[in-house]
Design a protein around this motif. Structure first.
Motif, PDB file in Angstrom:
ATOM      1  N   ASP A  60       0.826  -1.206   0.000  1.00 29.34           N
ATOM      2  CA  ASP A  60       0.000   0.000   0.000  1.00 29.34           C
ATOM      3  C   ASP A  60       0.864   1.261   0.000  1.00 29.34           C
ATOM      4  O   ASP A  60       1.859   1.339   0.726  1.00 29.34           O
ATOM      5  N   SER A  99      -8.946  -2.262  -2.005  1.00 26.28           N
ATOM      6  CA  SER A  99      -8.958  -1.039  -1.202  1.00 26.28           C
ATOM      7  C   SER A  99     -10.056  -0.046  -1.581  1.00 26.28           C
ATOM      8  O   SER A  99     -10.506   0.022  -2.729  1.00 26.28           O
ATOM      9  N   SER A 101      -9.662   3.202  -1.563  1.00 28.15           N
ATOM     10  CA  SER A 101      -9.113   4.274  -2.394  1.00 28.15           C
ATOM     11  C   SER A 101      -9.105   3.874  -3.875  1.00 28.15           C
ATOM     12  O   SER A 101      -9.340   4.701  -4.750  1.00 28.15           O
ATOM     13  N   GLY A 131     -11.507   0.917  14.801  1.00 22.69           N
ATOM     14  CA  GLY A 131     -11.571   1.853  13.678  1.00 22.69           C
ATOM     15  C   GLY A 131     -11.397   3.292  14.139  1.00 22.69           C
ATOM     16  O   GLY A 131     -10.694   4.082  13.500  1.00 22.69           O
ATOM     17  N   LYS A 175     -15.470   8.129   4.579  1.00 28.06           N
ATOM     18  CA  LYS A 175     -15.172   6.747   4.243  1.00 28.06           C
ATOM     19  C   LYS A 175     -15.866   5.718   5.138  1.00 28.06           C
ATOM     20  O   LYS A 175     -16.557   4.837   4.644  1.00 28.06           O
TER      21      LYS A 175
HETATM   22  P1  ADP Z   1      -7.898   1.409   1.803  1.00 32.87           P
HETATM   23  O1  ADP Z   1      -6.620   0.647   2.095  1.00 32.87           O
HETATM   24  O2  ADP Z   1      -9.121   0.569   1.787  1.00 32.87           O
HETATM   25  O3  ADP Z   1      -7.777   2.349   0.641  1.00 32.87           O
HETATM   26  P2  ADP Z   1      -7.402   3.543   3.409  1.00 32.87           P
HETATM   27  O4  ADP Z   1      -6.003   3.455   3.037  1.00 32.87           O
HETATM   28  O5  ADP Z   1      -8.189   4.633   2.852  1.00 32.87           O
HETATM   29  O6  ADP Z   1      -8.111   2.224   3.056  1.00 32.87           O
HETATM   30  O7  ADP Z   1      -7.523   3.625   4.961  1.00 32.87           O
HETATM   31  C1  ADP Z   1      -7.230   2.619   5.883  1.00 32.87           C
HETATM   32  C2  ADP Z   1      -7.434   3.195   7.275  1.00 32.87           C
HETATM   33  O8  ADP Z   1      -6.520   4.275   7.487  1.00 32.87           O
HETATM   34  C3  ADP Z   1      -8.793   3.846   7.470  1.00 32.87           C
HETATM   35  O9  ADP Z   1      -9.759   2.915   7.845  1.00 32.87           O
HETATM   36  C4  ADP Z   1      -8.524   4.865   8.538  1.00 32.87           C
HETATM   37  O10 ADP Z   1      -8.487   4.297   9.824  1.00 32.87           O
HETATM   38  C5  ADP Z   1      -7.152   5.341   8.160  1.00 32.87           C
HETATM   39  N1  ADP Z   1      -7.246   6.494   7.261  1.00 32.87           N
HETATM   40  C6  ADP Z   1      -7.061   6.542   5.934  1.00 32.87           C
HETATM   41  N2  ADP Z   1      -7.234   7.808   5.454  1.00 32.87           N
HETATM   42  C7  ADP Z   1      -7.516   8.557   6.531  1.00 32.87           C
HETATM   43  C8  ADP Z   1      -7.789   9.957   6.722  1.00 32.87           C
HETATM   44  N3  ADP Z   1      -7.805  10.826   5.729  1.00 32.87           N
HETATM   45  N4  ADP Z   1      -8.048  10.378   7.982  1.00 32.87           N
HETATM   46  C9  ADP Z   1      -8.036   9.519   9.023  1.00 32.87           C
HETATM   47  N5  ADP Z   1      -7.784   8.194   8.899  1.00 32.87           N
HETATM   48  C10 ADP Z   1      -7.533   7.720   7.682  1.00 32.87           C
END
Ligand code: ADP
Ligand code: NI
Length: 212
Positions: A60, A99, A101, A131, A175
């Motif tokens: 990631d 993911s 994103s 979370g 999200k």
């Molecule tokens: P994914 O891997 O599904 O794309 P993200 O990378 O967006 O997920 O996020 C994983 C976790 O990181 C979220 O569930 C949250 O706890 C934290 N996170 C990601 N972006 C943010 C943000 N802008 N503000 C606060 N926490 C975040």
């Protein structure tokens, strides 16, 4: 298979051990455990599920500087465990497609049952008490304010602006609550609703204390 999962666990620990944004080895282990729980009432290949759960954040862009290079390294590592080409391809597909994103830009990917289980497990760990803690931890590590009533939640359409983020509380709306409505499996849906309820109650208390 147990030996292979053991080796994957060691690799994940090595790659994620230094993370301080809420995507550390403890997150990978919780995702693997939640995935096992979901698998109890769902069929699915345990090696694919455990492999993808443990490795999903090792590529990631939040965790590693060069995700393309990290992906190649994971691929080479899986081959070194003598997984079949098919198994390697499936694990790599899952970890590159689950993911939130990615979904923002490309829409929801078609996932195998194994992929759906790992996605649900990852999403469950983004909800509930854990979370909330992970989100605050991430926000702190990125210098985001906890809350600012002047900054409204956004409806992100692309990864770059989503990555910038706004406030910790806004992330619940931007999200986390959306995730709860996107679960694939029965257990995932049920547990996501329970965790979302806890977060809604938390927010009610938060706003009350903010206003007091
Ligand atoms: P994914 O891997 O599904 O794309 P993200 O990378 O967006 O997920 O996020 C994983 C976790 O990181 C979220 O569930 C949250 O706890 C934290 N996170 C990601 N972006 C943010 C943000 N802008 N503000 C606060 N926490 C975040
Ligand atoms: Ni994750």
């Amino acid at each position: 298979m147990d030996k292979q999962i053991e080796k994957i666990t060691e690799f994940a620990k090595m790659r994620l051990g230094q993370d301080h944004t809420g995507h550390g080895f403890d997150h990978a282990q919780r995702v693997a455990r939640l995935a096992r729980k979901i698998t109890e009432e769902q069929s699915g290949d345990p090696l694919i599920i455990q492999g993808a759960a443990l490795l999903h954040d090792t590529i990631d862009d939040k965790v590693v500087a060069d995700s393309a290079k990290a992906l190649q390294e994971v691929e080479a590592f899986l081959h070194s465990l003598t997984l079949t080409q098919e198994q390697v391809t499936e694990i790599l597909y899952i970890i590159t497609h689950l993911s939130f994103s990615r979904e923002l830009e490309k829409g929801k990917a078609v996932l195998s049952i194994e992929g759906q289980i790992v996605q649900d497990a990852d999403r469950l760990d983004a909800l509930g008490a854990l979370g909330i803690m992970r989100t605050a931890y991430f926000g702190g590590s990125h210098g985001h304010p906890i809350y600012d009533p002047e900054i409204k939640p956004e409806n992100y359409q692309d990864k770059a602006t989503y990555r910038k983020g706004s406030t910790v509380i806004n992330h619940f709306y931007e999200k986390l609550f959306l995730l709860a409505d996107s679960m694939n499996t029965r257990l995932g849906k049920e547990e996501a609703m329970r965790r979302k309820k806890f977060m809604t109650d938390f927010l009610a208390e938060f706003y009350q204390e903010w206003a007091d």
